[in-house]
Design an enzyme around this catalytic site. Sequence first.
Site, PDB file in Angstrom:
ATOM      1  N   PRO A 145       0.714  -1.078   0.143  1.00  0.00           N
ATOM      2  CA  PRO A 145       0.094  -0.019   0.051  1.00  0.00           C
ATOM      3  C   PRO A 145       0.807   1.346   0.060  1.00  0.00           C
ATOM      4  CG  PRO A 145      -0.042  -1.169   2.107  1.00  0.00           C
ATOM      5  CD  PRO A 145       0.508  -2.132   1.129  1.00  0.00           C
ATOM      6  N   ASN A 146       0.207   2.321  -0.761  1.00  0.00           N
ATOM      7  CA  ASN A 146       0.910   3.568  -0.855  1.00  0.00           C
ATOM      8  C   ASN A 146       2.284   3.725  -1.535  1.00  0.00           C
ATOM      9  OD1 ASN A 146      -1.426   4.810   0.525  1.00  0.00           O
ATOM     10  ND2 ASN A 146      -0.441   3.806   2.537  1.00  0.00           N
ATOM     11  N   ARG A 175       4.215  10.906  -2.104  1.00  0.00           N
ATOM     12  CA  ARG A 175       4.042  10.825  -0.627  1.00  0.00           C
ATOM     13  C   ARG A 175       5.477  11.260  -0.018  1.00  0.00           C
ATOM     14  NH1 ARG A 175       4.845   4.303   1.001  1.00  0.00           N
ATOM     15  NH2 ARG A 175       3.929   5.230   3.083  1.00  0.00           N
ATOM     16  N   TYR A 203      10.699   9.093   1.587  1.00  0.00           N
ATOM     17  CA  TYR A 203      10.582   8.278   0.342  1.00  0.00           C
ATOM     18  C   TYR A 203      11.341   8.565  -1.012  1.00  0.00           C
ATOM     19  CZ  TYR A 203       7.541   6.057   3.896  1.00  0.00           C
ATOM     20  OH  TYR A 203       7.060   5.505   4.797  1.00  0.00           O
ATOM     21  N   ASN A 252       8.373  -5.197  -0.903  1.00  0.00           N
ATOM     22  CA  ASN A 252       7.943  -4.153   0.069  1.00  0.00           C
ATOM     23  C   ASN A 252       6.649  -4.282   0.494  1.00  0.00           C
ATOM     24  OD1 ASN A 252       7.936  -1.971   1.423  1.00  0.00           O
ATOM     25  ND2 ASN A 252       8.950  -0.537   0.163  1.00  0.00           N
ATOM     26  N   ALA A 273       2.900  -0.803   4.828  1.00  0.00           N
ATOM     27  CA  ALA A 273       2.356  -0.707   6.212  1.00  0.00           C
ATOM     28  C   ALA A 273       2.112  -2.249   6.540  1.00  0.00           C
ATOM     29  CB  ALA A 273       1.286  -0.022   6.434  1.00  0.00           C
ATOM     30  N   HIS A 329       4.276  -4.311   8.977  1.00  0.00           N
ATOM     31  CA  HIS A 329       4.007  -4.325  10.546  1.00  0.00           C
ATOM     32  C   HIS A 329       2.958  -5.143  11.289  1.00  0.00           C
ATOM     33  CE1 HIS A 329       7.246  -1.637   9.349  1.00  0.00           C
ATOM     34  NE2 HIS A 329       6.313  -0.835   8.873  1.00  0.00           N
ATOM     35  N   ASP A 341       2.169 -15.708   6.150  1.00  0.00           N
ATOM     36  CA  ASP A 341       1.649 -17.076   5.845  1.00  0.00           C
ATOM     37  C   ASP A 341       1.971 -17.469   4.500  1.00  0.00           C
ATOM     38  OD1 ASP A 341       1.503 -17.740   8.554  1.00  0.00           O
ATOM     39  OD2 ASP A 341      -0.871 -17.521   8.694  1.00  0.00           O
ATOM     40  N   GLU A 386      13.139  -8.908   1.774  1.00  0.00           N
ATOM     41  CA  GLU A 386      12.367  -7.648   2.057  1.00  0.00           C
ATOM     42  C   GLU A 386      13.269  -6.447   2.011  1.00  0.00           C
ATOM     43  OE1 GLU A 386      12.070  -7.577   6.478  1.00  0.00           O
ATOM     44  OE2 GLU A 386      10.863  -6.173   6.606  1.00  0.00           O
ATOM     45  N   HIS A 413      12.893  -2.044   2.170  1.00  0.00           N
ATOM     46  CA  HIS A 413      12.287  -0.785   2.764  1.00  0.00           C
ATOM     47  C   HIS A 413      12.850   0.422   2.208  1.00  0.00           C
ATOM     48  CE1 HIS A 413       9.392  -2.887   5.014  1.00  0.00           C
ATOM     49  NE2 HIS A 413      10.500  -3.759   5.587  1.00  0.00           N
ATOM     50  N   SER A 443      12.765   3.658   3.291  1.00  0.00           N
ATOM     51  CA  SER A 443      13.273   4.272   4.334  1.00  0.00           C
ATOM     52  C   SER A 443      13.946   3.447   5.125  1.00  0.00           C
ATOM     53  CB  SER A 443      12.056   5.174   5.109  1.00  0.00           C
ATOM     54  OG  SER A 443      11.217   4.224   5.672  1.00  0.00           O
ATOM     55  N   ARG A 445      12.851   4.554  12.663  1.00  0.00           N
ATOM     56  CA  ARG A 445      11.684   5.314  12.707  1.00  0.00           C
ATOM     57  C   ARG A 445      10.785   4.902  13.841  1.00  0.00           C
ATOM     58  NH1 ARG A 445       9.159   5.350   6.843  1.00  0.00           N
ATOM     59  NH2 ARG A 445       7.621   7.101   7.851  1.00  0.00           N
ATOM     60  N   ARG A 447       6.862   0.604  13.869  1.00  0.00           N
ATOM     61  CA  ARG A 447       7.452   0.210  12.466  1.00  0.00           C
ATOM     62  C   ARG A 447       8.616  -0.760  12.876  1.00  0.00           C
ATOM     63  NH1 ARG A 447       5.306   3.620   8.205  1.00  0.00           N
ATOM     64  NH2 ARG A 447       5.028   5.665   9.300  1.00  0.00           N
TER      65      ARG A 447
HETATM   66  C1  DQA Z   1       8.001   1.546   3.969  1.00  0.00           C
HETATM   67  C2  DQA Z   1       8.222   1.695   5.399  1.00  0.00           C
HETATM   68  C3  DQA Z   1       6.963   1.261   5.938  1.00  0.00           C
HETATM   69  O1  DQA Z   1       7.072   1.559   7.322  1.00  0.00           O
HETATM   70  C4  DQA Z   1       5.643   2.228   5.473  1.00  0.00           C
HETATM   71  O2  DQA Z   1       4.519   1.906   5.984  1.00  0.00           O
HETATM   72  C5  DQA Z   1       5.594   2.214   4.033  1.00  0.00           C
HETATM   73  C6  DQA Z   1       7.112   2.136   3.137  1.00  0.00           C
HETATM   74  C7  DQA Z   1       9.363   1.706   3.180  1.00  0.00           C
HETATM   75  O3  DQA Z   1       9.365   1.390   1.914  1.00  0.00           O
HETATM   76  O4  DQA Z   1      10.192   2.375   3.849  1.00  0.00           O
HETATM   77  O5  DQA Z   1       4.795   2.199   3.364  1.00  0.00           O
HETATM   78  O6  DQA Z   1       7.719  -0.018   3.516  1.00  0.00           O
END
Ligand code: DQA
Length: 145
Positions: free
Chosen positions: A9-10, A17, A22, A73, A76, A79, A86, A97, A99, A101, A106, A110
């Site tokens: 998401p996002n 954003r 980011y 990635n 959110a 977390h 699963d 994995e 990220h 940021s 943070r 997170r």
């Molecule tokens: C993220 C870090 C997450 O905590 C956050 O909710 C994101 C982006 C990152 O790429 O730094 O949406 O995964």
Amino acid sequence: MKILVINGPNLNMLGIREPGIYGAETYDTLLKKIKAYCGAKGVEVEFFQSNHEGGLVDAIQGAYGRMDGIVINPGAYTHTSIAILDAAKAVSLPMVEVHISDVSKREEFRQISYIRAACAKTITGHGTDGYLEAIDFLLEASHEG
Ligand code: DQA
């Protein structure tokens, strides 16, 4: 080698954003950058992005028997989502994995990552280059295995 890059998401809002966290690169630019990198390394790449937990679960399940590794990635859902963990355990594909940021520096909420338990490696805080590092890791691991 076929790699699926999954964004949660996002992440489709990259460039818009919170650019201070980011960066200014858009989601579209990120895909182009990964595609070019994979092209140069002879890696086949597919992309999936969803703002919905179930969509991410479906994408992981859909990789079973089709892909050799996953870069994820989960945004959110990193977390919060046991369902995504699963699914990752179910397909048991090499997974990294990522990220953008540095989540370790943070907020407290997170600091938990459910998906981490199913990942061979975590790359955090390297900006979008982290996706490329993840691809290199999967590529190297496939040569070793
Ligand atoms: C993220 C870090 C997450 O905590 C956050 O909710 C994101 C982006 C990152 O790429 O730094 O949406 O995964």
